[in-house]
Design an enzyme around this catalytic site. Structure first.
Site, PDB file in Angstrom:
ATOM      1  N   LYS A  20       0.816  -1.225   0.000  1.00 43.25           N
ATOM      2  CA  LYS A  20       0.000   0.000   0.000  1.00 43.25           C
ATOM      3  C   LYS A  20       0.847   1.271   0.000  1.00 43.25           C
ATOM      4  O   LYS A  20       0.574   2.203  -0.756  1.00 43.25           O
ATOM      5  CB  LYS A  20      -0.910  -0.053   1.236  1.00 43.25           C
ATOM      6  N   ARG A  94      -8.649   3.900   9.991  1.00 46.40           N
ATOM      7  CA  ARG A  94      -8.049   2.610  10.302  1.00 46.40           C
ATOM      8  C   ARG A  94      -8.811   1.844  11.375  1.00 46.40           C
ATOM      9  O   ARG A  94      -8.501   0.696  11.655  1.00 46.40           O
ATOM     10  CB  ARG A  94      -6.641   2.890  10.795  1.00 46.40           C
ATOM     11  N   ARG A 133      11.381  -5.013   4.056  1.00 42.00           N
ATOM     12  CA  ARG A 133      11.098  -3.588   3.890  1.00 42.00           C
ATOM     13  C   ARG A 133      12.199  -2.717   4.501  1.00 42.00           C
ATOM     14  O   ARG A 133      12.704  -2.974   5.581  1.00 42.00           O
ATOM     15  CB  ARG A 133       9.761  -3.257   4.556  1.00 42.00           C
ATOM     16  N   ARG A 166      12.271  -0.414   9.791  1.00 37.35           N
ATOM     17  CA  ARG A 166      11.384   0.221  10.768  1.00 37.35           C
ATOM     18  C   ARG A 166      11.349  -0.582  12.052  1.00 37.35           C
ATOM     19  O   ARG A 166      11.340  -1.804  12.033  1.00 37.35           O
ATOM     20  CB  ARG A 166       9.969   0.310  10.188  1.00 37.35           C
ATOM     21  N   ARG A 177       0.794  -6.673  14.252  1.00 35.95           N
ATOM     22  CA  ARG A 177       0.178  -5.691  13.346  1.00 35.95           C
ATOM     23  C   ARG A 177      -0.784  -6.371  12.369  1.00 35.95           C
ATOM     24  O   ARG A 177      -1.794  -5.802  11.975  1.00 35.95           O
ATOM     25  CB  ARG A 177       1.260  -4.908  12.602  1.00 35.95           C
TER      26      ARG A 177
END
Ligand code: AMP
Length: 231
Positions: A20, A94, A133, A166, A177
């Site tokens: 996303k 969210r 990532r 991150r 998550r």
């Protein structure tokens, strides 16, 4: 997209690791949208290190969401500033409480979301992707070691700053998550899918970056829109 009257408001949904953020960045760069990324706004608050930042840091490290009130307070002045811009929301709304909050902003600030787009990816694929990532430590641009590597290893293409993992991409936090997405954001996606089908779209995010991009642009009504890129 500097047209006179129409201002675009698009919302992207997708579980962590769905691609996303990368999609949002490429739409923003390609079509002149301003990205409103609540996750980024929260990480900025953490960097400032004030009392709000410390509280947000604690929640983010646990992979938990911050409160709807806090998000509303953070986002409202930004939406006011962006009244004349084309806006792409990444990470908002969210939770189910943020649905009426966004509707209230629509009424108060006189805009309407054009399309809610879901990037649908299964949990295992998303978890695999998240391990690779990397983000720019300065501008927040997102890369992936396998699917979207930077031109120079470990360095951001845009500002040459070092890339970092991150903090909330550790194995435990990734699992947490995913669970939060399914439990808290899943109902938001289902709400729009069933209550607002004319504005809701879903694309299969389990394919290549280019294929997902192409389908997403079509679903958002941007496939034939002029781009701000030279090509
Ligand atoms: P993201 O960069 O979108 O993955 O967001 C990182 C983290 O920020 C999330 O795991 C949440 O803890 C928090 N966050 C981002 N957006 C929201 C939101 N709209 N409401 C509550 N928490 C959020």
């Amino acid at each position: 997209m500097a047209t006179a009257a129409k201002r675009w408001r698009l919302v992207l949904f997708g579980r962590p690791g769905s691609g996303k953020s990368s999609l949002g960045e490429s739409i923003a760069a390609g079509f002149g949208f301003t990205l409103v990324r609540t996750g980024e706004l929260l990480r900025d608050a953490v960097k400032r290190g004030d009392s709000l930042g410390l509280e947000v840091d604690r929640l983010l490290r646990q992979g938990r969401l911050v409160s709807d009130e806090l998000i509303g307070g953070l986002i409202e002045p930004i939406l006011r500033e962006l009244q004349h811009a084309d806006v792409l929301f990444d990470g908002y709304p969210r939770s189910i409480g943020q649905v009426p909050q966004l509707e209230a902003f629509e009424r108060k600030l006189g805009f309407r979301v054009d399309t809610y787009l879901e990037i649908a990816v299964d949990r295992d694929a998303a978890v695999r992707r998240m391990g690779g990532r990397r983000v720019c430590s300065v501008c927040g641009a997102t890369y992936h070691l396998l699917t979207r590597p930077p031109r120079v290893e470990g360095v951001c293409d845009l500002d040459q700053a070092p890339l970092e993992t991150r903090r909330d991409d550790s194995v435990e936090v990734i699992a947490r998550r995913q669970q939060v997405y399914e439990e808290v954001t899943g109902p938001v996606v289902e709400y729009y899918r069933s209550h607002d089908p004319s504005r809701f779209r879903s694309v299969d995010g389990g394919r290549t970056h280019d294929e997902v991009n192409r389908d997403a642009l079509r679903a958002l009504g941007l496939a034939d829109a002029p781009t701000t890129r030279g090509s």
